[in-house]
Write an enzyme that holds these catalytic residues in place. Structure first.
Site, PDB file in Angstrom:
ATOM      1  N   GLY A   2       0.824  -1.212   0.000  1.00 34.17           N
ATOM      2  CA  GLY A   2       0.000   0.000   0.000  1.00 34.17           C
ATOM      3  C   GLY A   2       0.852   1.253   0.000  1.00 34.17           C
ATOM      4  O   GLY A   2       2.066   1.189   0.210  1.00 34.17           O
ATOM      5  N   SER A  31     -11.419 -14.812   0.529  1.00 31.09           N
ATOM      6  CA  SER A  31     -11.109 -14.805  -0.900  1.00 31.09           C
ATOM      7  C   SER A  31     -11.789 -15.972  -1.599  1.00 31.09           C
ATOM      8  O   SER A  31     -12.038 -17.026  -0.989  1.00 31.09           O
ATOM      9  CB  SER A  31      -9.598 -14.943  -1.089  1.00 31.09           C
ATOM     10  OG  SER A  31      -9.303 -15.170  -2.450  1.00 31.09           O
ATOM     11  N   TYR A  91      -2.022 -19.201   0.657  1.00 30.20           N
ATOM     12  CA  TYR A  91      -2.876 -18.003   0.696  1.00 30.20           C
ATOM     13  C   TYR A  91      -4.327 -18.421   0.982  1.00 30.20           C
ATOM     14  O   TYR A  91      -4.979 -17.890   1.883  1.00 30.20           O
ATOM     15  CB  TYR A  91      -2.768 -17.265  -0.641  1.00 30.20           C
ATOM     16  CG  TYR A  91      -3.739 -16.130  -0.813  1.00 30.20           C
ATOM     17  CD1 TYR A  91      -3.528 -14.905  -0.197  1.00 30.20           C
ATOM     18  CD2 TYR A  91      -4.889 -16.278  -1.607  1.00 30.20           C
ATOM     19  CE1 TYR A  91      -4.428 -13.842  -0.365  1.00 30.20           C
ATOM     20  CE2 TYR A  91      -5.783 -15.231  -1.778  1.00 30.20           C
ATOM     21  CZ  TYR A  91      -5.552 -14.019  -1.156  1.00 30.20           C
ATOM     22  OH  TYR A  91      -6.442 -12.987  -1.315  1.00 30.20           O
TER      23      TYR A  91
HETATM   24  N1  LIG Z   1      -7.695  -7.900  -5.347  1.00 30.29           N
HETATM   25  C1  LIG Z   1      -8.427  -9.020  -5.423  1.00 30.29           C
HETATM   26  O1  LIG Z   1      -8.825  -9.451  -6.509  1.00 30.29           O
HETATM   27  C2  LIG Z   1      -8.793  -9.784  -4.161  1.00 30.29           C
HETATM   28  C3  LIG Z   1      -9.536 -10.965  -4.295  1.00 30.29           C
HETATM   29  C4  LIG Z   1      -9.879 -11.675  -3.149  1.00 30.29           C
HETATM   30  C5  LIG Z   1      -9.505 -11.214  -1.909  1.00 30.29           C
HETATM   31  N2  LIG Z   1      -8.776 -10.073  -1.801  1.00 30.29           N
HETATM   32  C6  LIG Z   1      -8.387  -9.623  -0.457  1.00 30.29           C
HETATM   33  O2  LIG Z   1      -8.770  -8.262  -0.292  1.00 30.29           O
HETATM   34  C7  LIG Z   1      -7.817  -7.617   0.569  1.00 30.29           C
HETATM   35  C8  LIG Z   1      -7.241  -6.372  -0.108  1.00 30.29           C
HETATM   36  O3  LIG Z   1      -6.550  -6.767  -1.286  1.00 30.29           O
HETATM   37  P1  LIG Z   1      -5.935  -5.743  -2.335  1.00 30.29           P
HETATM   38  O4  LIG Z   1      -6.135  -6.318  -3.682  1.00 30.29           O
HETATM   39  O5  LIG Z   1      -6.422  -4.380  -2.042  1.00 30.29           O
HETATM   40  O6  LIG Z   1      -4.381  -5.891  -2.019  1.00 30.29           O
HETATM   41  P2  LIG Z   1      -3.288  -4.772  -1.664  1.00 30.29           P
HETATM   42  O7  LIG Z   1      -1.972  -5.477  -1.636  1.00 30.29           O
HETATM   43  O8  LIG Z   1      -3.427  -3.600  -2.571  1.00 30.29           O
HETATM   44  O9  LIG Z   1      -3.715  -4.327  -0.210  1.00 30.29           O
HETATM   45  C9  LIG Z   1      -3.309  -4.988   0.961  1.00 30.29           C
HETATM   46  C10 LIG Z   1      -2.883  -3.936   1.963  1.00 30.29           C
HETATM   47  O10 LIG Z   1      -2.500  -4.603   3.172  1.00 30.29           O
HETATM   48  C11 LIG Z   1      -1.233  -4.067   3.605  1.00 30.29           C
HETATM   49  N3  LIG Z   1      -0.556  -5.145   4.337  1.00 30.29           N
HETATM   50  C12 LIG Z   1      -0.071  -6.310   3.834  1.00 30.29           C
HETATM   51  N4  LIG Z   1       0.483  -7.038   4.822  1.00 30.29           N
HETATM   52  C13 LIG Z   1       0.331  -6.325   5.970  1.00 30.29           C
HETATM   53  C14 LIG Z   1       0.712  -6.541   7.310  1.00 30.29           C
HETATM   54  N5  LIG Z   1       1.351  -7.646   7.672  1.00 30.29           N
HETATM   55  N6  LIG Z   1       0.421  -5.594   8.217  1.00 30.29           N
HETATM   56  C15 LIG Z   1      -0.221  -4.442   7.855  1.00 30.29           C
HETATM   57  N7  LIG Z   1      -0.592  -4.178   6.599  1.00 30.29           N
HETATM   58  C16 LIG Z   1      -0.326  -5.116   5.666  1.00 30.29           C
HETATM   59  C17 LIG Z   1      -0.514  -3.652   2.328  1.00 30.29           C
HETATM   60  O11 LIG Z   1       0.481  -2.673   2.537  1.00 30.29           O
HETATM   61  C18 LIG Z   1      -1.681  -3.116   1.490  1.00 30.29           C
HETATM   62  O12 LIG Z   1      -1.907  -1.740   1.743  1.00 30.29           O
HETATM   63  C19 LIG Z   1      -6.762  -8.655   0.907  1.00 30.29           C
HETATM   64  O13 LIG Z   1      -7.107  -9.254   2.140  1.00 30.29           O
HETATM   65  C20 LIG Z   1      -6.900  -9.669  -0.214  1.00 30.29           C
HETATM   66  O14 LIG Z   1      -6.434 -10.933   0.181  1.00 30.29           O
HETATM   67  C21 LIG Z   1      -8.398  -9.343  -2.894  1.00 30.29           C
END
Ligand SMILES: NC(=O)c1ccc[n+]([C@@H]2O[C@H](COP(=O)([O-])OP(=O)(O)OC[C@H]3O[C@@H](n4cnc5c(N)ncnc54)[C@H](O)[C@@H]3O)[C@@H](O)[C@H]2O)c1
Length: 307
Positions: free
Chosen positions: A36, A115, A138
């Site tokens: 992020g 997810s 994951y």
């Molecule tokens: N993008 C998709 O298609 C999708 C699909 C299914 C589920 N998800 C879930 O939705 C959520 C958001 O995903 P996204 O696509 O926005 O991903 P992203 O990587 O853009 O966002 C994840 C955020 O979490 C922060 N982060 C990661 N590890 C961390 C930690 N240990 N401590 C604190 N902060 C931490 C990162 O810096 C980032 O800002 C996640 O849980 C992901 O697994 C996303």
């Protein structure tokens, strides 16, 4: 309302934070900025830069919160396979720490992001009561998160839902992610005036979900009736299967480029078809996706390519 969003500086989280701020909520983000960015946050949003699994660091942030959205995670299947322990610290221990901090702070409502990866390589339309078969670390951590949430609801009276998003896309999706998803990869190629590269025949299908629709669903989940907030999973998606070939064609139109795609070898372990049954979200939450693939991809192309 005081709302805490973990992972709020990321792709989906920042869209959620934007909407919460617009409606006047007081938002605090917990994020370690591993993927992020601070610049993703609207002005006035407090950021606690911390590891989500660090209970001592996150506990004080959750004190007094009316609602918690837990999105922080390493959102990458390949990364979880390359570094299972490291990813488990964020994804497995992370969700448990958020649940424990929520219990201690008596947070009334919690929405966590699981997810579609919990379904594994299942074919057909995925429904929440189908058996889960996660095939990556994951997916296993996401499935564990759902079960932890259910246990916290059962044992401690926490109120929460576990959202299962499917292939989310939209502005602010990382173009440079090492394990980038298909849409940013295609945008990078089109932006450079090159044909997109498809792994395999392109007949694989995904349920591509515009980030604005997902945020609608997350906000609706937070106000679901108490009786359904027992930790149960809810799919959030567009509810349509779109082939990678069609995706390439629609994105090509958005970019104004009509070059035939190149085809490379299929990726080992990739699932063939993924589509959500979204009737639970419709019935329980009143969710209805609004953005068509054409509209969503045009918005995404403009934002990612800076066009
Ligand atoms: N993008 C998709 O298609 C999708 C699909 C299914 C589920 N998800 C879930 O939705 C959520 C958001 O995903 P996204 O696509 O926005 O991903 P992203 O990587 O853009 O966002 C994840 C955020 O979490 C922060 N982060 C990661 N590890 C961390 C930690 N240990 N401590 C604190 N902060 C931490 C990162 O810096 C980032 O800002 C996640 O849980 C992901 O697994 C996303």
């Amino acid at each position: 309302m005081r709302v805490v969003v973990t992972g709020g500086a990321g792709f989906i989280g920042s869209h959620l934070v934007e909407r919460l701020t617009l409606r006047g909520d007081e938002v605090t983000v917990i994020d370690n900025l591993s993927s992020g960015r601070r610049e993703n946050l609207p002005p006035g949003v407090a950021l606690t830069e911390a590891e989500v699994a660090d209970l001592t660091a996150i506990q004080p942030v959750l004190a007094g919160a009316d609602l918690v959205f837990h999105l922080a995670a390493v959102a990458s299947v390949p990364r979880s396979i390359a570094a299972p322990l490291e990813v488990h610290r964020s994804n497995g221990e992370g969700v448990l720490a958020v649940l424990e901090a929520s219990r201690r702070a008596r947070v009334p409502r919690l929405v966590i992001t699981s997810s579609a990866a919990v379904y594994g390589n299942a074919s057909g339309i995925q429904q929440e009561d189908d058996p889960i078969r996660p095939e990556s670390f994951y997916g296993i951590d996401k499935a564990a998160g759902e079960m932890y949430l259910q246990a916290y609801c059962r044992l401690f009276g926490l109120r929460g839902l576990a959202i299962r998003p499917f292939n989310v896309y939209g502005p602010r999706q990382a173009l440079d992610a090492v394990y980038g998803s298909v849409i940013p990869r295609f945008v990078s190629r089109l932006q450079a005036g090159l044909p997109v590269q498809i792994e395999g025949s392109g007949e694989a299908t995904r349920d591509f979900t515009y980030v604005g629709d997902l945020v609608d669903g997350l906000l609706l989940a937070a106000v679901a009736p108490d009786a359904v907030m027992d930790g149960r999973p809810v799919n959030l998606a567009a509810g349509h299967a779109v082939s990678v070939l069609r995706l390439a064609a629609v994105l090509g139109e958005a970019a104004g480029i009509s070059l035939p795609p190149l085809h490379g070898p299929a990726r080992i372990g990739d699932i063939l078809h993924s589509q959500a049954d979204i009737s639970r979200a419709r019935t329980l939450l009143g969710y209805a996706p609004r953005v068509s693939l054409e509209e969503g991809l045009a918005l995404t192309y403009r934002a990612l390519a800076g066009a």
